[in-house]
Enzyme design. Structure first.
Site, PDB file in Angstrom:
ATOM      1  N   TYR A   1      28.425 -11.665 -62.919  1.00 26.85           N
ATOM      2  CA  TYR A   1      27.443 -11.554 -61.843  1.00 26.85           C
ATOM      3  C   TYR A   1      27.286 -10.098 -61.406  1.00 26.85           C
ATOM      4  O   TYR A   1      26.168  -9.591 -61.257  1.00 26.85           O
ATOM      5  CB  TYR A   1      27.889 -12.423 -60.667  1.00 26.85           C
ATOM      6  CG  TYR A   1      26.978 -12.380 -59.466  1.00 26.85           C
ATOM      7  CD1 TYR A   1      25.818 -13.134 -59.421  1.00 26.85           C
ATOM      8  CD2 TYR A   1      27.298 -11.604 -58.347  1.00 26.85           C
ATOM      9  CE1 TYR A   1      24.986 -13.116 -58.303  1.00 26.85           C
ATOM     10  CE2 TYR A   1      26.482 -11.575 -57.236  1.00 26.85           C
ATOM     11  CZ  TYR A   1      25.324 -12.333 -57.220  1.00 26.85           C
ATOM     12  OH  TYR A   1      24.510 -12.300 -56.117  1.00 26.85           O
TER      13      TYR A   1
ATOM     14  N   SER B   1      22.019  -7.564 -54.844  1.00 29.77           N
ATOM     15  CA  SER B   1      23.182  -7.996 -54.075  1.00 29.77           C
ATOM     16  C   SER B   1      23.939  -6.746 -53.676  1.00 29.77           C
ATOM     17  O   SER B   1      23.773  -5.680 -54.289  1.00 29.77           O
ATOM     18  CB  SER B   1      24.080  -8.886 -54.950  1.00 29.77           C
ATOM     19  OG  SER B   1      25.352  -9.064 -54.366  1.00 29.77           O
TER      20      SER B   1
END
Length: 256
Positions: free
Chosen positions: A157, A144
């Site tokens: 995350y 990401s």
């Protein structure tokens, strides 16, 4: 002949979102695919039908990739069904959208187990099989922009994606002598179920689009095409690197 004809791939979290797009992209390039899933078997069955229509083959395996035994099952199913393993895509991931102050132990453990622990042991188990085959291979981690770019309010995350960043780089150096290339793809905002709450809120969507230089979220297929590239001959000298596919998002102010 399609570029990945004769290759066998495993894709975790492969029956929805970015994972499903990756499965179809690899199949369109000629690969045979093992599709990992934990829910919605009907979606996996539909993917198998689509892949058959492309002239390739796929098999679904219900596996909880936070468990090492289930990762071993994915690799063994690839070998028993198709005879080998050439590409492993660590795509499965979850988030809790919680801060340092609010994240519970169970939330932290679940995010790190699914996002990072699974990627570590999938890399280990896939690499062992590839070394046994003596033909190299590709391991591709879907990280990401948040492997590098902080996102307050989504701390676990970000930790998991930052860990995948260093897994990519360190494993790439360790596995290079075996001809195994380890790379990552770092998406920005993508139109998938994980972003559904944002996509349903016009105000949030307007705010998000306004800070993306290209002015929109990515389509899952746009991420999958980069994975397809990293799986093929054009990426034969690439390892230990992340390709960010974010529409320029990381170069804007992170005021989301």
């Amino acid at each position: 002949m399609k570029e990945l004809t004769g290759k066998v791939a495993v894709v975790t979290g492969g029956n929805s979102g970015i994972g499903a797009a990756i499965v179809l992209e690899l199949a369109e390039r000629g690969a045979q695919v093992v599709i990992d899933y934990v829910a919605h078997p009907e979606a996996e069955n539909e993917l198998e039908r689509k892949i058959a229509s492309l002239g390739s083959r796929a098999v679904g395996v219900k596996a909880d990739i936070s468990l090492v035994a289930d990762i071993e099952l994915l690799v063994s199913r690839a070998v028993s069904t198709f005879g080998q393993l050439d590409i492993f895509v660590n795509n499965a991931g979850i988030e809790t959208r919680t801060s340092v102050l609010d994240t519970s132990e169970s939330q932290y453990d679940k995010v790190l187990a699914i996002n990072l622990k699974s990627a570590f042991f999938s890399t280990q188990i896939a690499a062992r099989q590839m070394i046994k085959q003596e033909a190299g291979g590709r391991i591709i981690n879907i990280t990401s922009v948040h492997e590098d770019w902080p996102m307050p309010g989504n701390t676990a995350y970000c930790l998991s994606k930052g860990g995948m960043r260093m897994l990519t780089r360190t494993a790439a150096l360790e596995l290079a002598p075996h001809g195994i290339l380890v790379t990552a793809v770092g998406p920005g905002a993508v139109a998938t179920p994980i972003n559904l709450s944002t996509m349903k809120d016009p105000a949030l969507m307007q705010k998000l689009d306004s800070v993306i230089p290209l002015g929109r979220m990515a389509k899952p297929e746009e991420i999958a095409q980069v994975v397809g590239f990293l799986s093929g001959g054009g990426a034969s000298y690439m390892t230990a690197a992340t390709l960010f596919v974010d529409g320029g998002l990381m170069h804007q102010s992170p005021g989301l």
